[in-house]
Design a protein around this motif. Structure first.
Motif, PDB file in Angstrom:
ATOM      1  N   ILE A  15     -23.781 -21.856  26.265  1.00  0.00           N
ATOM      2  CA  ILE A  15     -22.487 -21.295  25.881  1.00  0.00           C
ATOM      3  C   ILE A  15     -21.668 -21.118  27.147  1.00  0.00           C
ATOM      4  N   ASN A  16     -20.395 -21.503  27.070  1.00  0.00           N
ATOM      5  CA  ASN A  16     -19.569 -21.381  28.270  1.00  0.00           C
ATOM      6  C   ASN A  16     -19.058 -19.948  28.417  1.00  0.00           C
ATOM      7  N   ARG A  17     -18.256 -19.723  29.434  1.00  0.00           N
ATOM      8  CA  ARG A  17     -17.858 -18.360  29.774  1.00  0.00           C
ATOM      9  C   ARG A  17     -17.069 -17.689  28.660  1.00  0.00           C
ATOM     10  N   SER A  18     -16.199 -18.455  28.025  1.00  0.00           N
ATOM     11  CA  SER A  18     -15.343 -17.861  26.994  1.00  0.00           C
ATOM     12  C   SER A  18     -15.986 -17.879  25.611  1.00  0.00           C
ATOM     13  N   GLY A  19     -17.054 -18.638  25.473  1.00  0.00           N
ATOM     14  CA  GLY A  19     -17.659 -18.785  24.157  1.00  0.00           C
ATOM     15  C   GLY A  19     -17.022 -19.882  23.336  1.00  0.00           C
ATOM     16  N   SER A  20     -16.072 -20.614  23.915  1.00  0.00           N
ATOM     17  CA  SER A  20     -15.369 -21.665  23.180  1.00  0.00           C
ATOM     18  C   SER A  20     -16.178 -22.961  23.100  1.00  0.00           C
ATOM     19  N   LEU A  21     -17.182 -23.099  23.934  1.00  0.00           N
ATOM     20  CA  LEU A  21     -18.049 -24.276  23.906  1.00  0.00           C
ATOM     21  C   LEU A  21     -19.486 -23.812  23.691  1.00  0.00           C
ATOM     22  N   ILE A  22     -20.097 -24.322  22.654  1.00  0.00           N
ATOM     23  CA  ILE A  22     -21.511 -24.062  22.358  1.00  0.00           C
ATOM     24  C   ILE A  22     -22.172 -25.402  22.075  1.00  0.00           C
ATOM     25  N   VAL A  23     -23.324 -25.602  22.675  1.00  0.00           N
ATOM     26  CA  VAL A  23     -24.052 -26.855  22.530  1.00  0.00           C
ATOM     27  C   VAL A  23     -25.479 -26.537  22.116  1.00  0.00           C
ATOM     28  N   TYR A  24     -26.014 -27.352  21.230  1.00  0.00           N
ATOM     29  CA  TYR A  24     -27.406 -27.222  20.803  1.00  0.00           C
ATOM     30  C   TYR A  24     -28.123 -28.560  20.956  1.00  0.00           C
ATOM     31  N   ALA A  25     -29.393 -28.489  21.303  1.00  0.00           N
ATOM     32  CA  ALA A  25     -30.225 -29.682  21.246  1.00  0.00           C
ATOM     33  C   ALA A  25     -30.429 -30.056  19.777  1.00  0.00           C
ATOM     34  N   ASP A  26     -30.574 -31.343  19.514  1.00  0.00           N
ATOM     35  CA  ASP A  26     -30.756 -31.788  18.132  1.00  0.00           C
ATOM     36  C   ASP A  26     -31.950 -31.125  17.470  1.00  0.00           C
ATOM     37  N   SER A  27     -32.978 -30.857  18.253  1.00  0.00           N
ATOM     38  CA  SER A  27     -34.216 -30.316  17.700  1.00  0.00           C
ATOM     39  C   SER A  27     -34.072 -28.888  17.178  1.00  0.00           C
ATOM     40  N   VAL A  28     -32.997 -28.193  17.565  1.00  0.00           N
ATOM     41  CA  VAL A  28     -32.842 -26.800  17.137  1.00  0.00           C
ATOM     42  C   VAL A  28     -31.580 -26.556  16.327  1.00  0.00           C
ATOM     43  N   LYS A  29     -30.766 -27.589  16.136  1.00  0.00           N
ATOM     44  CA  LYS A  29     -29.528 -27.419  15.376  1.00  0.00           C
ATOM     45  C   LYS A  29     -29.820 -26.920  13.974  1.00  0.00           C
ATOM     46  N   GLY A  30     -29.033 -25.934  13.554  1.00  0.00           N
ATOM     47  CA  GLY A  30     -29.212 -25.361  12.230  1.00  0.00           C
ATOM     48  C   GLY A  30     -30.270 -24.277  12.167  1.00  0.00           C
ATOM     49  N   ARG A  31     -31.035 -24.119  13.237  1.00  0.00           N
ATOM     50  CA  ARG A  31     -32.089 -23.100  13.255  1.00  0.00           C
ATOM     51  C   ARG A  31     -31.854 -22.042  14.328  1.00  0.00           C
ATOM     52  N   PHE A  32     -31.288 -22.440  15.448  1.00  0.00           N
ATOM     53  CA  PHE A  32     -31.039 -21.526  16.570  1.00  0.00           C
ATOM     54  C   PHE A  32     -29.550 -21.234  16.667  1.00  0.00           C
ATOM     55  N   THR A  33     -29.244 -20.020  17.101  1.00  0.00           N
ATOM     56  CA  THR A  33     -27.862 -19.625  17.321  1.00  0.00           C
ATOM     57  C   THR A  33     -27.751 -18.886  18.641  1.00  0.00           C
ATOM     58  N   ILE A  34     -26.855 -19.354  19.494  1.00  0.00           N
ATOM     59  CA  ILE A  34     -26.604 -18.685  20.763  1.00  0.00           C
ATOM     60  C   ILE A  34     -25.345 -17.843  20.632  1.00  0.00           C
ATOM     61  N   SER A  35     -25.355 -16.688  21.269  1.00  0.00           N
ATOM     62  CA  SER A  35     -24.174 -15.831  21.230  1.00  0.00           C
ATOM     63  C   SER A  35     -24.146 -14.998  22.503  1.00  0.00           C
ATOM     64  N   ARG A  36     -22.974 -14.500  22.785  1.00  0.00           N
ATOM     65  CA  ARG A  36     -22.877 -13.624  23.948  1.00  0.00           C
ATOM     66  C   ARG A  36     -22.200 -12.333  23.550  1.00  0.00           C
ATOM     67  N   ASP A  37     -22.692 -11.263  24.120  1.00  0.00           N
ATOM     68  CA  ASP A  37     -22.147  -9.934  23.887  1.00  0.00           C
ATOM     69  C   ASP A  37     -21.881  -9.348  25.260  1.00  0.00           C
ATOM     70  N   ASP A  38     -20.684  -9.543  25.744  1.00  0.00           N
ATOM     71  CA  ASP A  38     -20.385  -9.113  27.107  1.00  0.00           C
ATOM     72  C   ASP A  38     -20.343  -7.592  27.218  1.00  0.00           C
ATOM     73  N   PHE A  39     -20.092  -6.906  26.103  1.00  0.00           N
ATOM     74  CA  PHE A  39     -20.128  -5.440  26.143  1.00  0.00           C
ATOM     75  C   PHE A  39     -21.538  -4.963  26.431  1.00  0.00           C
TER      76      PHE A  39
END
Length: 126
Positions: free
Chosen positions: A52-76
């Motif tokens: 995930i990039n700094r702003s959260g505007s770009l998120i990338v997943y490997a094909d092997s985990v798409k639909g199963r994994f979710t990345i997120s950031r909580d800067d607070f």
């Protein structure tokens, strides 16, 4: 140098879920860093899982985990999370978070990283 620490790993049954967290060991806010998750299984190369990039505007997943994994950031809360659902034994590995790049998670993506955490083990087994 930024020191990262991962948490949330452990043993889970197939089909189960875990949430990994990545934080700076000194409590620094991670909002100025792109964060990536990698994993390395025994005898295998380190592979990119998600980023995930700094702003959260770009998120990338490997094909092997798409639909199963979710990345997120909580800067607070000063953390980046990797929610892992529908885990299977092939997900067993040591998981690492790293800075400061997000893009194509190709075979050499790990070379673009700057700081790494020590890793946290994830074991998926019945």
């Amino acid at each position: 140098q930024l020191q990262l620490v991962e948490s949330g790993g452990g043993l889970v049954q197939p089909g189960g879920s875990l949430r990994l967290s990545c934080r700076a060991s000194d409590g620094r806010i991670l909002d100025s860093y792109a964060i990536s998750w990698f994993r390395q299984a025994p005898g295998k190369e380190r592979e990119g899982v998600s980023c995930i990039n700094r702003s959260g505007s770009l998120i990338v997943y490997a094909d092997s985990v798409k639909g199963r994994f979710t990345i997120s950031r909580d800067d607070f809360r000063q953390a980046v999370y990797l929610q892992m659902n529908s885990l299977n034994p092939e997900d067993t590995a040591v998981y690492y978070c790293a800075t400061d790049w997000c893009g194509d998670l190709d075979a050499v993506a790990y070379r673009r990283m700057h700081d790494w955490g020590p890793g946290v083990p994830v074991t998926v087994s019945s």
